[in-house]
Enzyme design. Sequence first.
Site, PDB file in Angstrom:
ATOM      1  N   ARG A 113     -23.951 -12.174  92.558  1.00  0.00           N
ATOM      2  CA  ARG A 113     -25.352 -11.884  92.267  1.00  0.00           C
ATOM      3  C   ARG A 113     -25.464 -11.157  90.930  1.00  0.00           C
ATOM      4  O   ARG A 113     -26.431 -11.317  90.199  1.00  0.00           O
ATOM      5  CB  ARG A 113     -25.952 -11.044  93.381  1.00  0.00           C
TER       6      ARG A 113
ATOM      7  N   ASP B 239     -29.458  -8.525 104.984  1.00  0.00           N
ATOM      8  CA  ASP B 239     -28.114  -8.160 105.435  1.00  0.00           C
ATOM      9  C   ASP B 239     -28.202  -7.416 106.776  1.00  0.00           C
ATOM     10  O   ASP B 239     -27.389  -7.641 107.678  1.00  0.00           O
ATOM     11  CB  ASP B 239     -27.445  -7.270 104.374  1.00  0.00           C
TER      12      ASP B 239
ATOM     13  N   ARG C 255     -28.910  -9.978 109.391  1.00  0.00           N
ATOM     14  CA  ARG C 255     -27.692 -10.724 109.743  1.00  0.00           C
ATOM     15  C   ARG C 255     -26.793  -9.863 110.636  1.00  0.00           C
ATOM     16  O   ARG C 255     -26.206 -10.340 111.615  1.00  0.00           O
ATOM     17  CB  ARG C 255     -26.919 -11.080 108.457  1.00  0.00           C
TER      18      ARG C 255
ATOM     19  N   HIS D  57     -27.439  -4.982  97.561  1.00  0.00           N
ATOM     20  CA  HIS D  57     -27.480  -6.272  98.247  1.00  0.00           C
ATOM     21  C   HIS D  57     -26.425  -7.122  97.540  1.00  0.00           C
ATOM     22  O   HIS D  57     -26.703  -7.798  96.552  1.00  0.00           O
ATOM     23  CB  HIS D  57     -28.874  -6.901  98.115  1.00  0.00           C
TER      24      HIS D  57
HETATM   25  N1  LIG Z   1     -32.941 -10.946  98.000  1.00  0.00           N
HETATM   26  C1  LIG Z   1     -32.311 -11.801  98.790  1.00  0.00           C
HETATM   27  O1  LIG Z   1     -31.844 -11.427  99.876  1.00  0.00           O
HETATM   28  C2  LIG Z   1     -32.202 -13.235  98.336  1.00  0.00           C
HETATM   29  C3  LIG Z   1     -31.779 -14.244  99.215  1.00  0.00           C
HETATM   30  C4  LIG Z   1     -31.705 -15.551  98.732  1.00  0.00           C
HETATM   31  C5  LIG Z   1     -31.971 -15.819  97.404  1.00  0.00           C
HETATM   32  N2  LIG Z   1     -32.360 -14.797  96.579  1.00  0.00           N
HETATM   33  C6  LIG Z   1     -32.657 -15.011  95.169  1.00  0.00           C
HETATM   34  O2  LIG Z   1     -33.961 -15.528  95.010  1.00  0.00           O
HETATM   35  C7  LIG Z   1     -34.039 -16.159  93.716  1.00  0.00           C
HETATM   36  C8  LIG Z   1     -34.696 -17.521  93.850  1.00  0.00           C
HETATM   37  O3  LIG Z   1     -33.832 -18.382  94.541  1.00  0.00           O
HETATM   38  P1  LIG Z   1     -34.267 -19.899  94.836  1.00  0.00           P
HETATM   39  O4  LIG Z   1     -33.173 -20.501  95.641  1.00  0.00           O
HETATM   40  O5  LIG Z   1     -35.661 -19.951  95.316  1.00  0.00           O
HETATM   41  O6  LIG Z   1     -34.216 -20.504  93.357  1.00  0.00           O
HETATM   42  P2  LIG Z   1     -34.940 -21.840  92.849  1.00  0.00           P
HETATM   43  O7  LIG Z   1     -34.210 -22.270  91.624  1.00  0.00           O
HETATM   44  O8  LIG Z   1     -35.110 -22.799  93.984  1.00  0.00           O
HETATM   45  O9  LIG Z   1     -36.399 -21.346  92.448  1.00  0.00           O
HETATM   46  C9  LIG Z   1     -36.663 -20.546  91.344  1.00  0.00           C
HETATM   47  C10 LIG Z   1     -38.066 -20.834  90.913  1.00  0.00           C
HETATM   48  O10 LIG Z   1     -38.396 -19.913  89.862  1.00  0.00           O
HETATM   49  C11 LIG Z   1     -39.205 -20.634  88.934  1.00  0.00           C
HETATM   50  N3  LIG Z   1     -39.174 -19.937  87.647  1.00  0.00           N
HETATM   51  C12 LIG Z   1     -38.144 -19.792  86.799  1.00  0.00           C
HETATM   52  N4  LIG Z   1     -38.534 -19.078  85.724  1.00  0.00           N
HETATM   53  C13 LIG Z   1     -39.830 -18.750  85.915  1.00  0.00           C
HETATM   54  C14 LIG Z   1     -40.769 -18.019  85.169  1.00  0.00           C
HETATM   55  N5  LIG Z   1     -40.470 -17.482  83.991  1.00  0.00           N
HETATM   56  N6  LIG Z   1     -42.014 -17.890  85.666  1.00  0.00           N
HETATM   57  C15 LIG Z   1     -42.343 -18.439  86.854  1.00  0.00           C
HETATM   58  N7  LIG Z   1     -41.490 -19.148  87.605  1.00  0.00           N
HETATM   59  C16 LIG Z   1     -40.248 -19.306  87.139  1.00  0.00           C
HETATM   60  C17 LIG Z   1     -38.571 -22.018  88.887  1.00  0.00           C
HETATM   61  O11 LIG Z   1     -39.458 -22.985  88.348  1.00  0.00           O
HETATM   62  C18 LIG Z   1     -38.267 -22.246  90.368  1.00  0.00           C
HETATM   63  O12 LIG Z   1     -39.330 -22.884  91.038  1.00  0.00           O
HETATM   64  C19 LIG Z   1     -32.605 -16.213  93.195  1.00  0.00           C
HETATM   65  O13 LIG Z   1     -32.379 -15.167  92.285  1.00  0.00           O
HETATM   66  C20 LIG Z   1     -31.765 -15.996  94.444  1.00  0.00           C
HETATM   67  O14 LIG Z   1     -30.476 -15.465  94.156  1.00  0.00           O
HETATM   68  C21 LIG Z   1     -32.490 -13.528  97.026  1.00  0.00           C
END
Ligand SMILES: NC(=O)c1ccc[n+]([C@@H]2O[C@H](COP(=O)([O-])OP(=O)(O)OC[C@H]3O[C@@H](n4cnc5c(N)ncnc54)[C@H](O)[C@@H]3O)[C@@H](O)[C@H]2O)c1
Length: 321
Positions: A92, A152, A155, A179
Amino acid sequence: MPKQNVNRVALIGAGSVGSSYAFAMLNQAVAEEFVIIDLNENKAMGDAMDLNHGKVFAPNPTKTWYGTYEDCRDADIVCICAGANQKPGETRLDLVKKNLVIFKSIVDDVMANGFDGIFLVATNPVDVLTYATWKFSGLPKERVIGSGTILDSGRFRYLLGEYFDVSPSSVHASIIGEHGDTELPVWSHATIGGVPVLELIERHDNYTKEDLDEIFVNVRDAAYQIIEKKGATYYGIAMGLTRITKAILNNENSIMTVSAYLNGEYNVDDVYIGVPAVLNRTGIRNVVEINLNEEEQEKLNHSATVLKDILSEQFDVKQTN
Ligand SMILES: NC(=O)c1ccc[n+]([C@@H]2O[C@H](COP(=O)([O-])OP(=O)(O)OC[C@H]3O[C@@H](n4cnc5c(N)ncnc54)[C@H](O)[C@@H]3O)[C@@H](O)[C@H]2O)c1
């Protein structure tokens, strides 16, 4: 706080996580208004259409549309799920640089439109990006919240529930810290029905400390396992984000492990990190301080140091712990 009589949530980033959050939010009818913003306008537009077609099947219809940053002005919560996600083998923390650039532009755009609500951040590395959102926005620390270790802990409770054969809602146990790879289980305060988990393994021969250690490893590495199998994780976090949103909008004073700013709590200073916190309409009402044992405190200190080392490459962070 914005003056309006309906709750509005703005989602920025309708990728796998964001659109799963939208789906959960509409199915649970958490807010009256839900606006979707994405760099990829077609994706936001398609999601809004698709979700609206299911509105009639939801408990209450949520007014849903794809929008622009102007719609953030009257939002109570802006939830940011935008940015790059973890590629197989990538930690991450590897995502930091890419996502900091994206966050600067997003948070600037939200604030330029007069937003005065609560930021909820999910994008990874979530603790670092929550700190960045706090810095970029200039909002009070209580009104910037990261999803932290909510997933987490979810889970952890699920796996402990499976192991001891009780519902996860009857397991009280937390994962705190980053995280990510340096997170830690708070075994000293993990209980089931008021009985400490560490006591249960003493009382029953079929439960062992080795199994508990394996449960934690599976919690910590769950994202890697899921990413390897299907490329990304999104349903669990989306449900966690929905739960946080509900606690805020309903002024619940519920306790969840989220990424909160520490200002001396746990003897840690100037970092956003996963800890239990009371959530209500003001955001983070207060951090809950668990009396950690020595080993847990050392691990939390280590986790905070790892985060601060990353933050200090970008921000002027206090180096006190
Ligand atoms: N916090 C957690 O527990 C957790 C869990 C899973 C995933 N995540 C994180 O969530 C984030 C998103 O994951 P995802 O699988 O949905 O990714 P994804 O690639 O499916 O979606 C990302 C989206 O962001 C948009 N985007 C990118 N730049 C942008 C901007 N400047 N303005 C507006 N929109 C923009 C893209 O067009 C896309 O639709 C990742 O960083 C991932 O690691 C966090």
